[in-house]
Enzyme design. Structure first.
Site, PDB file in Angstrom:
ATOM      1  N   GLY B 244       7.045   5.847  12.662  1.00 19.23           N
ATOM      2  CA  GLY B 244       7.411   6.550  11.675  1.00 19.23           C
ATOM      3  C   GLY B 244       8.346   5.804  10.930  1.00 19.23           C
ATOM      4  N   SER B 245       8.821   6.998  10.578  1.00 19.63           N
ATOM      5  CA  SER B 245      10.030   6.966   8.991  1.00 19.63           C
ATOM      6  C   SER B 245      11.115   6.650   9.421  1.00 19.63           C
ATOM      7  CB  SER B 245       9.914   8.409   7.987  1.00 19.63           C
ATOM      8  OG  SER B 245      10.679   8.999   8.685  1.00 19.63           O
ATOM      9  N   THR B 246      11.667   6.281   8.534  1.00 17.65           N
ATOM     10  CA  THR B 246      13.370   5.926   8.581  1.00 17.65           C
ATOM     11  C   THR B 246      14.096   6.542   9.346  1.00 17.65           C
ATOM     12  OG1 THR B 246      13.319   3.549   8.393  1.00 17.65           O
ATOM     13  CG2 THR B 246      15.465   4.584   7.731  1.00 17.65           C
ATOM     14  N   ASP B 247      13.505   8.345   8.039  1.00 15.08           N
ATOM     15  CA  ASP B 247      14.549   9.016   8.118  1.00 15.08           C
ATOM     16  C   ASP B 247      14.048   9.869   9.173  1.00 15.08           C
ATOM     17  OD1 ASP B 247      15.198   8.908   5.533  1.00 15.08           O
ATOM     18  OD2 ASP B 247      13.678   9.934   4.401  1.00 15.08           O
ATOM     19  N   VAL B 248      13.526   9.954   9.618  1.00 14.34           N
ATOM     20  CA  VAL B 248      12.396  10.563  11.583  1.00 14.34           C
ATOM     21  C   VAL B 248      13.327   9.806  12.500  1.00 14.34           C
ATOM     22  CG1 VAL B 248      11.457  12.273  12.567  1.00 14.34           C
ATOM     23  CG2 VAL B 248      11.158  12.149  10.088  1.00 14.34           C
ATOM     24  N   GLY B 249      13.521   8.580  12.293  1.00 13.32           N
ATOM     25  CA  GLY B 249      14.239   7.771  13.077  1.00 13.32           C
ATOM     26  C   GLY B 249      15.138   8.126  13.301  1.00 13.32           C
ATOM     27  N   GLU B 266      10.087   2.059  15.895  1.00 16.48           N
ATOM     28  CA  GLU B 266       9.331   1.338  14.267  1.00 16.48           C
ATOM     29  C   GLU B 266       9.313   1.778  13.419  1.00 16.48           C
ATOM     30  OE1 GLU B 266       7.318  -0.112  12.441  1.00 16.48           O
ATOM     31  OE2 GLU B 266       5.570  -0.357  13.985  1.00 16.48           O
ATOM     32  N   GLU B 397       9.740   2.674   0.332  1.00 21.35           N
ATOM     33  CA  GLU B 397       9.269   2.676   0.873  1.00 21.35           C
ATOM     34  C   GLU B 397       7.787   3.702   0.519  1.00 21.35           C
ATOM     35  OE1 GLU B 397       8.386   4.146   5.451  1.00 21.35           O
ATOM     36  OE2 GLU B 397       7.391   1.523   5.323  1.00 21.35           O
TER      37      GLU B 397
END
Lengths: 294, 487
Positions: B244-249, B266, B397
């Site tokens: 998913g998104s980098t923020d949630v990661g 990822e 993105e």
């Protein structure tokens, strides 16, 4: 009144090891290293946040060139480190005994094991890419392969249980793949770590590939974890609170964080403490697709 | 000599007859709760799932509370320690082969559902998503009974219960990417599909039942971010895999700090697609289209930054300008559609906001002139020229059919610009010279490099990022590592 000895010995000043040079801490702070009975051994630098930042700059500068060297050359340099350590084994045995109270036999065993560990990892330099690399059968007209590359700059918090073998066991698997490292030594016998710096400085290891700071883990860990130009953190023997602190801060730049258990000397002598799978946490895997056709 | 590209005008002169894929064959329920311990269970609360191409409600699905997640984890734990973890690898393998085969048998139905629910063109669901999903199960099935040969000197063991959270851009394929290696390695799974695209995951649950996969080996819970958080925070989950998104990661990485849970991420990307002057330009233009307009640009590894050598910029831009006029935007189920529906209104608004920022920041916008359907969420294929590296459209993105064009003069400049991003998921390199291709591929800090191609996937090929695009690999031999204890 006690009589002065005939010859006054020249004591060694223990400093930091940054970018291949031996500067004092910019902070001017020090701690007193003591032996197992509490007697003072030496004054050692207490590295500051600024020292850590300087070391990261040096490590960054050195990393690309180190990674670009051939794997064969990196292997030779790690082997050279082993040679230099072996040739100075008497110094290390004495330092370990003086600083930790180890018996002469145990000190000899630790130094020998540290040399052997360096030799063991030296051999992985040009084999790890074959061990960890693959060619991948894909259902299209492509030559597809995967190979490991160094992650970049790693800050390692070394063992607090074994001054030499534990330290070498933290450094070798990180640098063998082409990373540079800033090692923070916070355990007993920091003088031994600075003796090792002298070995590294004379092993053809490019300045900045390994940097050693003596200091306090709790003080430096948050700064290392938060540093945006650090790619990975290795922490040996972290308790849950330290794991949490590092993990929370490291997430801001999605750092690779890896923890290893610490232990006493017998723990570090164990063959399980050396493994190609300990190189894996600080490599990136690149997959390339190349079309085939006329 | 530079021959001007002839414009293809057929888009204006005559219409295509509609060629919709028949959907009468497709069956799905009005309501799906969750799939726990081998059966569908009711939910406490429900939300609607729509077809993004016409905004019609397809079905309702349940929203899992922490309590429901707890039941799913308990079922997974019981199955792992009682059945799946003990089962000989050869038997696990046969279940995975069965699943692969049933996906192949139901390929058409799954493809149609994927396009109805996700908005992607049926051409792509049929030729990419569904066959690759089956292939992933088939590939990892073969590993289940060969793990002791996989990692030299190690005695690999399963980790336990894996919590997996997947995105909406490749719903079935991401489920396969996550579930197949986890199961092959002897783990059990609690997976949350994305809230906008649960339909094919629910179909996959039916396939698990048909394959007689033991109860609790895979559990699927529906819901939003809150449900995902309940999986991440659950004390009896041993491993989290998130796409998913980098923020949630980053939030997940923070949440797991101090726990002993394993993690693979990822995340997002801002892939560079580098076109050298010596490349076959027509092929490269097709590669640009594959790189950014595939799946409406809802691709984490999309080639969303075009780096083109300055001396061929005019030629590439002109060809690309004409090429995007021929892309057909519309009904995802139409076999002639190139670009389907944007997955949700929220995503459409995000794309529009970023495109507006590109215009405001001074880049030149180029858009297809095609007509868009009256209903549903659609966006024209778009690209920007005159983009500087500081523009938001060059840094963030967009996750939509929007490309930013930048230029370079030397290979060193191309590498520098390509690496000038916090992301590191993918890149493309177009050149006729093999040595240059290898050199540049080696210097790029990204996990997947496509030479003279873009957006190729295969179950045998590891996928994953450098830097803030995450860590861990999915696919291939390396894709087993996150699901095994290896020392």
């Amino acid at each position: 009144m006690a009589k002065a000895p005939e010859r006054i010995t020249v004591r060694k000043t223990y400093k930091l090891f940054i970018g291949g040079a031996f500067p004092r801490s910019e902070s001017g702070r020090y701690t007193v290293a003591r032996d197992d009975k509490g007697a003072p051994v030496a004054n050692v630098c207490r590295a500051s946040r600024k020292d850590l930042r300087d070391a990261v700059v040096a490590a960054r500068k050195a990393q690309e060139g180190w990674a670009k060297r051939t794997a064969f050359n990196r292997g030779q340099i790690l082997y050279r480190m082993a040679e230099m350590l072996e040739s100075r084994s008497a110094v290390f045995e004495a330092a370990l005994t003086a600083a930790t109270g180890l018996s002469a036999k145990a000190a000899e065993g630790e130094v020998g094991a540290a040399v052997d560990r360096l030799v063991w990892y030296a051999g992985w330099a040009d084999k790890f890419p074959q061990f960890m690399g693959t060619t991948n059968p894909v259902a299209s007209a492509h030559f597809n392969f995967t190979f490991p590359e160094a992650t970049g700059v790693v800050v390692a918090f070394a063992s607090e249980g074994s001054a030499l073998l534990g330290l070498v066991s933290a450094i070798a698997p990180v640098i063998v793949s082409g990373n540079s490292v800033v090692v923070v030594v916070s355990g007993p016998a920091p003088t031994v770590a600075m003796e090792l710096a002298e070995v590294l400085a004379t092993s053809d290891l490019p300045g900045g590939v390994v940097n050693i700071l003596t200091g306090l883990r709790d003080e430096l860990a948050p700064h290392a974890a938060r540093h945006m130009d650090v790619d990975g953190i290795l922490c040996v023997g972290a308790d849950d609170a330290t794991r949490k602190l590092i993990g929370v801060e490291a997430a801001e730049s999605v750092k690779r964080v890896h923890f290893e258990d610490d232990g006493d000397l017998s723990h570090w002598h164990d063959e399980a403490r050396q493994s190609p799978y300990l190189i894996v946490p600080f490599v990136e895997l690149k997959t390339a697709w190349h079309p085939m056709g006329m | 000599m530079n021959i001007p590209t002839r414009e293809l005008l057929f888009g204006d002169l005559w219409d295509y007859a509609p060629a919709p894929e028949a959907r009468d064959h497709v069956r799905f329920e009005k309501r799906y709760g969750h799939f726990i311990d081998g059966r569908f269970v009711d939910a406490e609360s429900w939300f609607e799932v729509i077809d993004p191409s016409n905004e019609e409600v397809l079905c309702e699905v349940g929203e899992a509370s922490a309590k429901t997640v707890d039941k799913a984890v308990a079922a997974a734990r019981k199955a792992q320690s009682g059945v799946w973890g003990k089962m000989p690898g050869r038997e696990r393998a046969k279940y995975l082969y069965r699943i692969a085969r049933i996906i192949q048998e139901k390929a058409r139905e799954l493809a149609i559902l994927e396009s109805m629910n996700g908005g992607k063109p049926i051409r792509e669901s049929k030729s990419v998503d569904v066959p690759l999903a089956a292939a992933h199960f088939f590939y990892y099935a073969g590993w289940a009974d060969k793990l002791r040969y996989a990692f030299a000197g190690a005695d690999p063991r399963p980790i336990g219960v894996a919590g997996q959270i997947i995105p909406w851009n490749f719903p079935l394929l991401m489920a396969a990417w996550k579930i197949a290696p986890a199961l092959a390695a002897g783990n059990t799974v609690v997976l949350k599909p994305a809230e906008t695209t649960p339909l094919t995951a629910m179909k996959l649950a039916e396939i698990f039942m048909e394959a007689e996969l033991p109860a609790g080996v895979v559990n699927l819970v529906n819901g939003f971010g809150k449900t995902g958080a309940a999986i991440v925070e659950h004390p009896d989950v041993d491993k989290i895999a998130f796409t998913g998104s980098t923020d949630v990661g980053k939030i997940i990485q923070r949440t797991l700090a101090g726990t002993r849970k394993r993690l693979t991420l990822e995340l997002g990307g801002k892939g560079a697609n580098i076109i050298f002057a010596d490349a076959a330009i027509d092929q490269a233009v097709e590669g640009i289209v594959d790189g950014i307009y595939f799946n409406q640009g809802h691709v984490c590894c999309a080639g969303s930054r075009l780096l083109v050598e300055e001396c061929v910029e005019d030629e590439v831009v002109e060809k690309l300008h004409h090429r995007i006029q021929t892309l057909r935007v519309g009904d995802p189920l139409d076999k002639n559609t190139d670009i389907g529906a944007i997955n949700s209104r929220a995503q459409l608004e995000k794309i529009q906001e970023l495109v507006d920022s590109g215009v405001e920041e001074g880049a030149t916008i180029h858009q297809s002139k095609c007509a868009l359907p009256d209903k549903g969420f659609f966006f024209r294929p778009t690209f920007f020229t005159g983009v500087s590296q500081t523009h938001r459209v060059a840094r963030e993105e967009i996750f939509g059919p929007v490309l930013s064009v930048l230029t370079f003069r030397t290979p060193e400049e191309a590498i520098e610009k390509a690496n000038n991003t916090a992301y590191g998921l993918s890149a493309g390199v177009w050149t006729d010279k093999g040595s240059k291709l290898f050199q540049v591929a080696g210097a790029l800090r990204a996990g997947v490099i496509w030479g003279n191609s873009f957006n190729k996937f295969d179950p045998g090929s590891p996928f994953g990022g450098y830097k803030e695009s995450g860590f861990g690999r999915e696919g291939g031999w390396h894709g087993l590592l996150p699901y095994l204890e290896v020392r």
